[in-house]
Scaffold this motif. Structure first.
Motif, PDB file in Angstrom:
ATOM      1  N   GLY A 193       0.727  -1.356  -0.094  1.00  0.00           N
ATOM      2  CA  GLY A 193      -0.142   0.019   0.098  1.00  0.00           C
ATOM      3  C   GLY A 193       0.725   1.215  -0.087  1.00  0.00           C
ATOM      4  N   LYS A 194       1.976   1.237  -0.482  1.00  0.00           N
ATOM      5  CA  LYS A 194       2.828   2.316  -0.605  1.00  0.00           C
ATOM      6  C   LYS A 194       3.266   2.835  -2.223  1.00  0.00           C
ATOM      7  N   ASP A 195       3.552   4.058  -2.227  1.00  0.00           N
ATOM      8  CA  ASP A 195       3.807   4.433  -3.617  1.00  0.00           C
ATOM      9  C   ASP A 195       5.400   4.258  -3.831  1.00  0.00           C
ATOM     10  N   ASN A 196       5.856   2.766  -4.064  1.00  0.00           N
ATOM     11  CA  ASN A 196       7.375   2.881  -3.971  1.00  0.00           C
ATOM     12  C   ASN A 196       7.657   1.791  -5.179  1.00  0.00           C
ATOM     13  N   GLU A 197       7.056   1.748  -6.337  1.00  0.00           N
ATOM     14  CA  GLU A 197       7.617   1.137  -7.366  1.00  0.00           C
ATOM     15  C   GLU A 197       8.292   1.893  -8.192  1.00  0.00           C
ATOM     16  N   MET A 198       7.994   3.174  -8.563  1.00  0.00           N
ATOM     17  CA  MET A 198       8.765   4.205  -9.773  1.00  0.00           C
ATOM     18  C   MET A 198       8.709   5.368  -9.061  1.00  0.00           C
ATOM     19  N   PRO A 199       9.565   6.277  -9.555  1.00  0.00           N
ATOM     20  CA  PRO A 199       9.509   7.703  -8.982  1.00  0.00           C
ATOM     21  C   PRO A 199       8.371   8.289  -9.299  1.00  0.00           C
ATOM     22  N   PRO A 200       7.908   9.362  -8.646  1.00  0.00           N
ATOM     23  CA  PRO A 200       6.621  10.056  -8.992  1.00  0.00           C
ATOM     24  C   PRO A 200       6.641  10.555 -10.350  1.00  0.00           C
ATOM     25  N   GLY A 201       5.270  10.541 -11.235  1.00  0.00           N
ATOM     26  CA  GLY A 201       5.163  10.963 -12.487  1.00  0.00           C
ATOM     27  C   GLY A 201       5.627   9.698 -13.386  1.00  0.00           C
ATOM     28  N   GLN A 202       6.239   8.605 -13.154  1.00  0.00           N
ATOM     29  CA  GLN A 202       6.603   7.836 -13.968  1.00  0.00           C
ATOM     30  C   GLN A 202       5.456   6.516 -13.595  1.00  0.00           C
ATOM     31  N   ASP A 203       4.686   6.436 -14.751  1.00  0.00           N
ATOM     32  CA  ASP A 203       3.602   5.250 -14.418  1.00  0.00           C
ATOM     33  C   ASP A 203       3.472   4.500 -15.619  1.00  0.00           C
TER      34      ASP A 203
END
Length: 897
Positions: A77-87
Motif C-alpha cells: 500500500g505504498k507508492d514505492n514502485e517508480m519515481p513520482p510521475g513515472q507510471d
C-alpha cells in the motif's frame, strides 16, 4: 399547531413569486442562477415550490472517460514502485474479440502502450482489464539477501512483504495508496506460485455509477427550526432542504452524523458545522456531540490525521471555537464551566508538543486537509507533516487561544487569560511574518522542509477564509486576501494551483463548507461580488444534486470524480444555513448580545423573513428589506434598536425589522478568476560529484535552487553545480512553469552531511531489544513504550560549540501512514531543561523493519558532555491512550551552524 410554525409569527410570508424576467440573478461561464432555477448546460434544477425541487442533472463521468489507463504497482500500500510521475500506461481499447490485458510487467520497469487512440473514442462501459505483474526479481532478492531494494533506496525485508496492489487513474483503480488495502479487487495474487501476480478489474462499470435523485419534496416536519421566506423560491427551497437534512443528521443517541455515508462523530466535521449554524440551530445536539470527542484525561480528541493523528495533526482545537459558539448562542454558563478546563488542558499540551517558540507558529497538518498526497509533496513523511507549519491550523490555534482568553476572563482567571492572549498574539505575528505572500496578496499554504523551512505559495481556501473571519488578517490585508485568492468557475478550490497527477478530492475540488466560510469572509470585508458568487456556488450543487454533497470536482462541477463523497453532509448543509444566518441576516453572536450586520447583494434585493429564530431565552421574527450592507433603520417591536444589538437578557417573542440603505459597497472589490491549472511535478533530485541533477519536468520553463530554504540560484537546465561548502547545507529544487506557478520543493538533500554528524548507538546497553527486526545499525535497538524505558539516558559529547539538530532513527509499525492513533511522543531534556518534543509517527502496519527519522530538534550546545534524556511525560499521551511505542536505533547529532 406545531410550536414556532410560520403561522404563529406576526410576519406574513409572501407567496411564491415567478421570475421577474429572463435575466439570471448571477451567471458565470459555467452556469446561471435564476430566482427559481439553476441552469448548467443541458441540466436544469427548478423549485416547484419552497418545499419541492426537481433536477435533470446526470453526471457525465461515465460517458466520456479516456481509454488511457495510467497505473503502477504498490507493495504494502505504498507508492514505492517508480519515481513520482513515472507510471505504466495501457490503452483500454477493444481488440477484435481478444481479452484486454497488460503484458507481464516487471516490477519497477515502466511499460507504456503506444497504441494510437482515434478521435472521439472513449472507454467502453464495463471493460474488464487483466493486469499482470512479474515479481520474480524481488522474490529472488529475498532468497539471496533477505530484502529487496526499492527505487528510492529503501529496503523491503521479506518478513515485511504482505501485499501487492495496483493503483491508477480510473475507477475502481485509485491513486489513494494508503487505502488500497481496503479494496480487495485491487490486490494481485499468485495462485500457482510462479511469481507472476495478477488481478482483473472492471473499468467504467456503469452498475457502480454514482447518481443523484431527480426529485426532492420535503417529508420531515422542520417547523421547530427557523422558517425562511423571500422573493427567491429556489433559495427558500434549498434552505428547507438543508433543514430537513440537518434533522436527518441527528443520530438516535443525540449526536450528529457526519454524512449519509459517514457514521460517527468527527471532531473537525462537527466543530466547523457548529460554528457555521448548528450552535444556533441544534445546540443540545452540538453539546452532546462535542462531549463525545473528549478523552478520559479531559483532552480534545484528534481523531484523524497523518501518521497516527496527534500531534502530526493538531487542528482538534477548532473544538474550542465550536464550544464557545454554543455559549454565545445559548448563554449557558454551566456549559462554559464544563468545557473551560478541557480547552485549557488541551492547549497546554499543544504548547509543549506542537508550538514552535522560534516562529511563534504551531506545527501540524493543514486543518481538514488530512489526506497527505492530496495537498503535500509525496516525499513528505508523517514526521515532515508534523514539522510543517500550516495556514489553516495556525488560524484555528489563534482563535482557540482567543476563545480561551475570553472564557478565562468571563470566569475570572486572569493568569490564564493573559497567557492565552500572549500566545494568540505570537501566532498572529507568526502568520503575518512567515506565511504572507505580498506579491500574490494572500497567505501561503504552509512552511515545510526538514531542518530548514520553505513556504509553499499555493493558496489554501479554508485557511485564507479563517484568517479574515478570525481577525488574523485585518483592514486592507483582509480585503486583499478576498480579492486576490484564486477562484474557479464552480467555486473556490481547496488549494490553487492544483497538484499534477493527483485526482480530485482536496486537490482540484470545491467543498461547500469551505465555500461557505469563504463567503462569510467576503461578507465581512464587503466584497459583494465574492459573497454573491459564494452563495451561488453553494446553491448550484445542492439544487442540481438535490442534496448537500461533501465535495465536487473544481474543474467541471461534477459530484462524481472525486475520490470519496457523501450526500446529506453535515458541514455542507451547515454552510448553506450559515450563509443565511450569518451572511444575509448578518447575525454576529457576542458574549452579551446579538448584533445584526446584514449583507444582501443587489441581485438578491427584496424582503426576506426568518421566523421562530431562537436566541438564548428569546424567539425572534426577523425581516430584512432592501440590499447592501449598511442599515438605514432597525427596530425591535417597533422601537429603535441601539447599535443594532439585541441584548442577551431578552426573553419572550419579538419582531426585528431591518431596512438597508439600498446601496452598493463603498469600494467595489473584485474576484480573481482562475482557470484550472496544475503546477509542475515535484523534481526528484540526486547528488553526485558536487552536482545536483534531476529529470526534466514537463511544463517547466526554469528551476529554482534553494539552499537552506532560501533562493540560491535559477537555472534552465536540469542540473546545478554546488559551490564548495564548509558548513552543513540543505538543497532543494523547485520547477517553475510559464505562468510562474511553482512545483513543490524537492526533498531536502543534506550536502555534505556525514562530516557534521555523530551517531550514538542506542542498542549497546542492557535495554537492547531482543525483537527480530531487521535493518537497524550497530549493536541493536531499544524499545520504548508506556511501560518500557519511560526514561532513556543518552549522554552525548559535543566536540565544538554551535547549533545542532538532534533526531532519532526509529521504527513504528503500529499503524499506516494515514490513519489510526498510535503516534509515539516523547520529551527530550538536557537535565531539567526541556529541549523539545520528539515525534515518532506510524510508518506502516506491522512493518517494524521500516526505519526513518524523527523530527529534528534544534538546540545550541557548548563543547563537552551533555546528559540528554528521552522521557515519557504526561503531555506525551497520544490519542490511543495505551499504545505509545517505537523502536529506537540511534540518536543523530548534526552540527548545522
Amino acid at each position: 399547531m406545531p410550536k414556532n410554525s410560520p403561522s404563529t409569527s406576526s410576519i406574513t410570508p409572501p407567496p411564491v413569486a415567478a421570475p421577474a424576467s429572463a435575466a439570471p440573478l448571477w451567471h458565470s461561464a459555467a452556469y446561471a442562477v435564476y430566482p427559481d432555477s439553476v441552469v448548467q448546460g443541458p441540466h436544469v434544477a427548478r423549485a416547484v415550490s419552497r418545499r419541492e425541487l426537481t433536477s435533470s442533472y446526470r453526471s457525465p463521468a461515465n460517458a466520456f472517460q479516456s481509454p488511457r489507463i495510467s497505473f503502477k504497482f504498490s507493495l504494502n500500500g505504498k507508492d514505492n514502485e517508480m519515481p513520482p510521475g513515472q507510471d505504466h500506461v495501457i490503452m483500454a481499447l477493444p481488440r477484435a474479440g481478444q481479452p484486454l490485458e497488460t503484458p507481464v510487467i516487471v516490477f519497477g520497469q515502466q511499460y507504456v502502450d503506444q497504441t494510437p487512440v482515434p478521435a472521439d473514442t472513449y472507454l467502453a462501459p464495463n471493460t474488464p482489464l487483466r493486469i499482470r505483474l512479474d515479481l520474480r526479481p524481488m522474490l529472488a532478492a529475498f532468497r539471496q539477501q533477505g530484502f529487496y531494494q526499492l527505487y528510492n533506496g529503501q529496503k523491503l525485508y521479506q518478513a515485511d512483504f504482505k501485499h501487492v496492489l495496483v493503483a491508477g487513474n480510473t475507477a475502481p483503480l485509485s491513486w489513494d495508496f494508503d487505502n488500497l488495502i481496503h479494496k480487495p479487487g485491487l490486490e494481485l495474487t499468485d495462485p500457482d506460485g510462479n511469481g507472476i501476480y495478477e488481478t482483473t478489474v472492471v473499468l467504467n462499470a456503469h452498475s457502480d455509477a454514482e447518481t443523484t435523485a431527480a426529485h426532492w419534496q420535503q417529508t420531515l416536519d422542520t417547523t421547530e427550526f427557523p422558517q425562511l421566506t423571500s422573493d427567491y423560491p429556489l433559495l427558500d427551497a434549498l434552505y428547507n432542504l438543508a433543514l430537513e437534512e440537518a434533522k436527518r443528521a441527528v443520530e438516535p443517541d443525540g449526536t450528529f452524523r457526519t454524512g449519509k455515508e459517514w457514521a460517527g462523530v468527527w471532531t473537525r466535521d462537527i466543530s466547523y458545522s457548529i460554528i457555521l449554524a448548528q450552535a444556533a440551530l441544534q445546540p443540545e445536539v452540538a453539546k452532546t456531540s462535542l462531549l463525545r470527542k473528549v478523552t478520559p484525561r479531559g483532552r480534545i480528541i484528534q481523531d484523524t490525521g497523518t501518521g497516527g493523528a496527534y500531534p502530526c495533526s493538531t487542528d482538534r482545537m477548532i473544538w474550542a471555537v465550536a464550544a464557545w459558539e454554543i455559549y454565545l448562542t445559548t448563554g449557558d454558563e454551566a456549559w462554559l464551566r464544563q468545557v473551560y478546563p478541557i480547552i485549557k488542558n488541551s492547549l497546554e499540551d499543544d504548547v509543549l508538543n506542537a508550538y514552535n517558540p522560534q516562529t511563534g507558529l504551531v506545527r501540524g497538518e493543514s486543518s481538514f486537509l488530512d489526506w497527505r498526497e492530496q495537498t503535500y509533496p509525496k516525499w513528505m513523511q508523517p514526521v515532515d507533516i508534523y514539522q510543517s507549519e500550516s495556514l489553516g491550523t495556525n488560524a484555528v490555534h489563534f482563535q482557540a487561544n482567543q476563545v480561551l482568553a475570553q472564557m478565562a476572563t468571563t470566569l475570572g482567571d486572569a493568569v490564564v487569560a493573559q497567557a492565552a492572549q500572549q500566545r494568540a498574539a505570537r501566532i498572529k505575528n507568526g502568520i503575518n511574518q512567515y506565511l504572507w505572500l505580498a506579491e500574490q496578496g494572500y497567505y501561503g499554504q504552509f512552511r515545510y522542509g526538514r531542518v530548514y523551512q520553505h513556504l509553499s505559495p499555493k493558496a489554501e481556501a479554508l485557511g485564507e477564509a479563517l484568517t479574515v473571519l478570525f481577525g488574523v488578517a485585518a483592514g486592507r490585508r483582509a480585503q486583499t486576501v478576498v480579492t486576490h485568492t484564486p477562484v474557479m468557475d464552480y467555486g473556490i478550490p481547496c488549494i490553487y494551483p492544483q497538484i499534477s497527477g493527483i485526482p480530485p478530492y482536496h486537490n482540484n475540488a470545491v467543498w461547500p463548507f469551505v465555500q461557505s466560510y469563504w463567503g462569510l469572509a467576503a461578507a465581512k470585508v464587503g466584497n459583494e461580488d465574492s459573497f454573491l458568487a459564494s452563495l451561488m456556488a453553494v446553491a448550484r450543487p445542492a439544487a442540481l444534486f438535490l442534496t448537500n454533497k461533501e465535495n465536487f470536482v473544481a474543474s467541471n462541477g461534477d459530484f462524481a470524480g472525486t475520490q470519496i463523497n457523501s450526500s446529506n453532509m453535515l458541514w455542507s448543509l451547515s454552510g448553506s444555513l450559515g450563509l443565511v444566518y450569518k451572511g444575509l441576516f448578518g447575525m454576529d453572536f457576542q458574549p452579551d448580545r446579538l448584533v445584526f450586520q446584514p449583507f444582501v447583494p443587489q441581485a438578491l434585493q427584496g424582503t426576506r423573513r426568518l421566523t421562530g429564530f431562537r436566541y438564548r431565552r428569546a424567539v425572534l421574527d426577523i425581516e430584512v428589506q432592501g440590499f447592501g450592507n449598511r442599515i438605514d433603520s432597525i427596530t425591535l417591536d417597533g422601537q429603535q434598536l441601539p447599535a443594532a444589538a439585541v441584548p442577551a437578557t431578552l426573553t419572550g417573542t419579538h419582531t426585528v425589522q431591518i431596512k438597508l440603505v439600498n446601496s452598493l459597497p463603498e469600494v467595489s472589490y473584485k474576484v480573481t478568476h482562475a482557470p484550472p491549472h496544475a503546477a509542475p511535478m515535484t523534481p526528484e533530485v540526486h547528488y553526485a560529484a558536487g552536482r545536483l541533477t534531476w529529470a526534466p519536468v514537463e511544463g517547466a520553463k526554469a528551476y529554482q535552487v534553494l539552499r537552506n530554504g532560501q533562493f540560491a540560484a535559477r537555472t534552465t537546465s536540469p542540473e546545478f553545480a554546488l559551490p564548495s561548502a564548509p558548513t552543513y547545507a540543505e538543497y532543494q529544487v523547485v520547477a517553475v512553469d510559464s505562468r510562474n506557478y511553482e512545483s513543490f520543493a524537492s526533498e531536502p538533500l543534506a550536502v555534505p552531511a556525514r562530516k557534521f554528524q555523530r551517531i550514538y548507538d542506542l542498542g549497546t546497553g542492557r535495554s537492547k531489544s531482543s525483537k527480530s527486526y531487521k535493518g537497524y545499525t550497530g549493536a541493536g535497538f531499544v524499545e520504548i513504550s508506556s511501560t518500557q524505558n519511560k526514561t532513556l539516558a543518552v549522554p552525548v559529547t559535543v566536540p565544538e560549540a554551535g547549533l545542532y539538530a538532534i533526531d532519532f532513527r526509529y521504527a513504528n509499525g503500529n499503524g499506516p501512514l494515514n490513519t489510526s492513533n498510535k503516534c509515539a511522543i516523547r520529551t527530550l531534556r538536557r537535565g531539567r531543561q526541556q529541549l523539545g518534543t520528539v515525534v515518532l509517527p506510524q510508518r506502516a502496519v506491522d512493518e517494524w523493519s521500516d526505519w526513518g527519522f524523527s523530527n529534528p530538534i534544534l538546540v545550541r550546545l557548548e563543547t563537552g558532555l551533555h546528559p540528554l534524556t528521552l522521557t515519557f511525560e504526561a503531555a506525551n499521551e497520544n490519542m490511543n491512550g495505551e499504545v505509545n511505542q517505537a523502536m529506537l536505533d540511534y540518536l543523530r547529532l548534526t552540527k548545522i551552524d
